[in-house]
Design a protein around this motif. Structure first.
Motif, PDB file in Angstrom:
ATOM      1  N   ALA A  50      41.545  33.330  47.383  1.00 29.05           N
ATOM      2  CA  ALA A  50      42.522  34.373  47.695  1.00 29.05           C
ATOM      3  C   ALA A  50      43.619  34.415  46.636  1.00 29.05           C
ATOM      4  CB  ALA A  50      43.120  34.144  49.082  1.00 29.05           C
ATOM      5  N   THR A  51      44.017  33.245  46.148  1.00 28.84           N
ATOM      6  CA  THR A  51      45.030  33.175  45.095  1.00 28.84           C
ATOM      7  C   THR A  51      44.519  33.817  43.813  1.00 28.84           C
ATOM      8  OG1 THR A  51      45.988  31.180  46.042  1.00 28.84           O
ATOM      9  CG2 THR A  51      46.472  31.619  43.732  1.00 28.84           C
ATOM     10  N   ILE A  52      43.275  33.526  43.453  1.00 32.77           N
ATOM     11  CA  ILE A  52      42.689  34.124  42.253  1.00 32.77           C
ATOM     12  C   ILE A  52      42.654  35.643  42.394  1.00 32.77           C
ATOM     13  CG2 ILE A  52      40.546  34.353  40.922  1.00 32.77           C
ATOM     14  CD1 ILE A  52      40.105  31.320  41.525  1.00 32.77           C
ATOM     15  N   ASP A  53      42.255  36.128  43.578  1.00 29.69           N
ATOM     16  CA  ASP A  53      42.246  37.573  43.814  1.00 29.69           C
ATOM     17  C   ASP A  53      43.637  38.173  43.638  1.00 29.69           C
ATOM     18  OD1 ASP A  53      39.543  37.424  44.371  1.00 29.69           O
ATOM     19  OD2 ASP A  53      39.787  37.583  46.551  1.00 29.69           O
ATOM     20  N   PHE A  54      44.656  37.486  44.171  1.00 29.90           N
ATOM     21  CA  PHE A  54      46.033  37.956  44.063  1.00 29.90           C
ATOM     22  C   PHE A  54      46.476  38.020  42.601  1.00 29.90           C
ATOM     23  CE2 PHE A  54      50.519  36.640  43.658  1.00 29.90           C
ATOM     24  CZ  PHE A  54      51.128  37.757  44.204  1.00 29.90           C
ATOM     25  N   VAL A  55      46.199  36.939  41.852  1.00 28.14           N
ATOM     26  CA  VAL A  55      46.606  36.891  40.452  1.00 28.14           C
ATOM     27  C   VAL A  55      45.879  37.966  39.647  1.00 28.14           C
ATOM     28  CG1 VAL A  55      46.566  35.466  38.357  1.00 28.14           C
ATOM     29  CG2 VAL A  55      47.300  34.474  40.532  1.00 28.14           C
ATOM     30  N   GLU A  56      44.582  38.142  39.904  1.00 27.57           N
ATOM     31  CA  GLU A  56      43.838  39.190  39.202  1.00 27.57           C
ATOM     32  C   GLU A  56      44.402  40.573  39.515  1.00 27.57           C
ATOM     33  OE1 GLU A  56      39.786  38.436  40.390  1.00 27.57           O
ATOM     34  OE2 GLU A  56      39.438  37.145  38.646  1.00 27.57           O
ATOM     35  N   SER A  57      44.811  40.797  40.761  1.00 25.72           N
ATOM     36  CA  SER A  57      45.379  42.104  41.108  1.00 25.72           C
ATOM     37  C   SER A  57      46.683  42.344  40.349  1.00 25.72           C
ATOM     38  CB  SER A  57      45.597  42.231  42.613  1.00 25.72           C
ATOM     39  OG  SER A  57      46.699  41.470  43.051  1.00 25.72           O
ATOM     40  N   LYS A  58      47.480  41.291  40.171  1.00 26.61           N
ATOM     41  CA  LYS A  58      48.724  41.410  39.408  1.00 26.61           C
ATOM     42  C   LYS A  58      48.434  41.676  37.925  1.00 26.61           C
ATOM     43  CE  LYS A  58      51.653  41.081  42.640  1.00 26.61           C
ATOM     44  NZ  LYS A  58      52.400  42.290  43.000  1.00 26.61           N
ATOM     45  N   LEU A  59      47.397  41.025  37.391  1.00 27.02           N
ATOM     46  CA  LEU A  59      47.015  41.264  36.012  1.00 27.02           C
ATOM     47  C   LEU A  59      46.636  42.729  35.820  1.00 27.02           C
ATOM     48  CD1 LEU A  59      46.276  40.315  33.123  1.00 27.02           C
ATOM     49  CD2 LEU A  59      44.010  39.729  34.041  1.00 27.02           C
ATOM     50  N   PHE A  60      45.795  43.258  36.707  1.00 22.85           N
ATOM     51  CA  PHE A  60      45.376  44.653  36.582  1.00 22.85           C
ATOM     52  C   PHE A  60      46.536  45.628  36.817  1.00 22.85           C
ATOM     53  CE2 PHE A  60      41.099  42.777  37.352  1.00 22.85           C
ATOM     54  CZ  PHE A  60      40.592  43.079  36.098  1.00 22.85           C
ATOM     55  N   ASN A  79      50.178  49.305  33.935  1.00 24.23           N
ATOM     56  CA  ASN A  79      51.551  49.641  33.529  1.00 24.23           C
ATOM     57  C   ASN A  79      51.757  49.428  32.030  1.00 24.23           C
ATOM     58  OD1 ASN A  79      52.527  50.440  36.067  1.00 24.23           O
ATOM     59  ND2 ASN A  79      52.805  48.308  36.681  1.00 24.23           N
ATOM     60  N   ASN A  80      50.646  49.348  31.299  1.00 26.92           N
ATOM     61  CA  ASN A  80      50.657  49.223  29.835  1.00 26.92           C
ATOM     62  C   ASN A  80      51.395  47.993  29.314  1.00 26.92           C
ATOM     63  OD1 ASN A  80      49.104  51.596  29.339  1.00 26.92           O
ATOM     64  ND2 ASN A  80      50.931  52.805  29.813  1.00 26.92           N
ATOM     65  N   LYS A  81      51.326  46.890  30.056  1.00 26.59           N
ATOM     66  CA  LYS A  81      51.926  45.634  29.582  1.00 26.59           C
ATOM     67  C   LYS A  81      51.005  45.038  28.520  1.00 26.59           C
ATOM     68  CE  LYS A  81      55.186  45.568  32.779  1.00 26.59           C
ATOM     69  NZ  LYS A  81      56.575  45.406  32.650  1.00 26.59           N
ATOM     70  N   GLU A  82      51.463  45.085  27.290  1.00 24.39           N
ATOM     71  CA  GLU A  82      50.623  44.703  26.159  1.00 24.39           C
ATOM     72  C   GLU A  82      50.100  43.272  26.265  1.00 24.39           C
ATOM     73  OE1 GLU A  82      51.201  44.248  21.433  1.00 24.39           O
ATOM     74  OE2 GLU A  82      51.898  46.139  22.309  1.00 24.39           O
ATOM     75  N   ALA A  83      50.939  42.330  26.676  1.00 22.72           N
ATOM     76  CA  ALA A  83      50.497  40.931  26.778  1.00 22.72           C
ATOM     77  C   ALA A  83      49.359  40.784  27.783  1.00 22.72           C
ATOM     78  CB  ALA A  83      51.669  40.041  27.165  1.00 22.72           C
ATOM     79  N   SER A  84      49.428  41.500  28.887  1.00 20.82           N
ATOM     80  CA  SER A  84      48.360  41.444  29.888  1.00 20.82           C
ATOM     81  C   SER A  84      47.078  42.070  29.373  1.00 20.82           C
ATOM     82  CB  SER A  84      48.801  42.144  31.183  1.00 20.82           C
ATOM     83  OG  SER A  84      49.857  41.458  31.786  1.00 20.82           O
ATOM     84  N   ILE A  85      47.208  43.159  28.633  1.00 24.27           N
ATOM     85  CA  ILE A  85      46.035  43.806  28.042  1.00 24.27           C
ATOM     86  C   ILE A  85      45.362  42.845  27.066  1.00 24.27           C
ATOM     87  CG2 ILE A  85      45.253  45.684  26.541  1.00 24.27           C
ATOM     88  CD1 ILE A  85      47.600  47.369  27.811  1.00 24.27           C
ATOM     89  N   MET A  86      46.145  42.227  26.201  1.00 23.18           N
ATOM     90  CA  MET A  86      45.601  41.288  25.227  1.00 23.18           C
ATOM     91  C   MET A  86      44.957  40.088  25.919  1.00 23.18           C
ATOM     92  SD  MET A  86      46.006  42.771  22.376  1.00 23.18           S
ATOM     93  CE  MET A  86      45.597  41.474  21.245  1.00 23.18           C
ATOM     94  N   PHE A  87      45.613  39.573  26.943  1.00 26.69           N
ATOM     95  CA  PHE A  87      45.054  38.440  27.686  1.00 26.69           C
ATOM     96  C   PHE A  87      43.696  38.805  28.270  1.00 26.69           C
ATOM     97  CE2 PHE A  87      44.231  36.292  31.681  1.00 26.69           C
ATOM     98  CZ  PHE A  87      44.265  34.964  31.273  1.00 26.69           C
ATOM     99  N   TYR A  88      43.617  39.959  28.887  1.00 22.25           N
ATOM    100  CA  TYR A  88      42.366  40.403  29.490  1.00 22.25           C
ATOM    101  C   TYR A  88      41.265  40.546  28.436  1.00 22.25           C
ATOM    102  CZ  TYR A  88      38.974  43.011  32.203  1.00 22.25           C
ATOM    103  OH  TYR A  88      37.817  43.416  32.819  1.00 22.25           O
ATOM    104  N   LEU A  89      41.595  41.139  27.329  1.00 19.64           N
ATOM    105  CA  LEU A  89      40.605  41.348  26.282  1.00 19.64           C
ATOM    106  C   LEU A  89      40.126  40.029  25.677  1.00 19.64           C
ATOM    107  CD1 LEU A  89      42.084  44.476  24.483  1.00 19.64           C
ATOM    108  CD2 LEU A  89      40.056  44.382  25.952  1.00 19.64           C
TER     109      LEU A  89
END
Length: 85
Positions: free
Chosen positions: A58-68, A73-83
């Motif tokens: 459930a925690t992983i799901d929560f964190v992934e939802s925050k990442l997405f 919201n075009n947060k560049e650091a999150s986009i780079m992390f995901y890629l």
């Protein structure tokens, strides 16, 4: 009854895992239960293991939802992390 005492400690550990977003070391510190005991309970008690793993999932799901959310919201650091991952 020894089983009742163990069940009470297991319940306390599950509650602490929920409150620490599944971080075992934090939950152990809060409950004064060793990591070894937690992992032994996981090996010996399928229901306990299921509850503990459910909290972590459930925690992983929560964190992934925050990442997405950050990505949308075009947060560049999150986009780079995901890629990169």
């Amino acid at each position: 009854n020894m089983s009742d005492k163990s069940d009470t400690k297991k319940k306390a550990m599950i509650d602490a895992l929920e409150n620490s977003l599944g971080i075992v070391s934090v939950a152990c510190k809060k409950t004064n239960i060793s990591r070894q005991t937690h992992y032994r309970w996981c090996e010996e008690d399928a229901e306990y293991e299921k509850e503990a793993k459910g909290i972590i999932e459930a925690t992983i799901d929560f964190v992934e939802s925050k990442l997405f959310e950050n990505i949308s919201n075009n947060k560049e650091a999150s986009i780079m992390f995901y890629l990169k991952s």
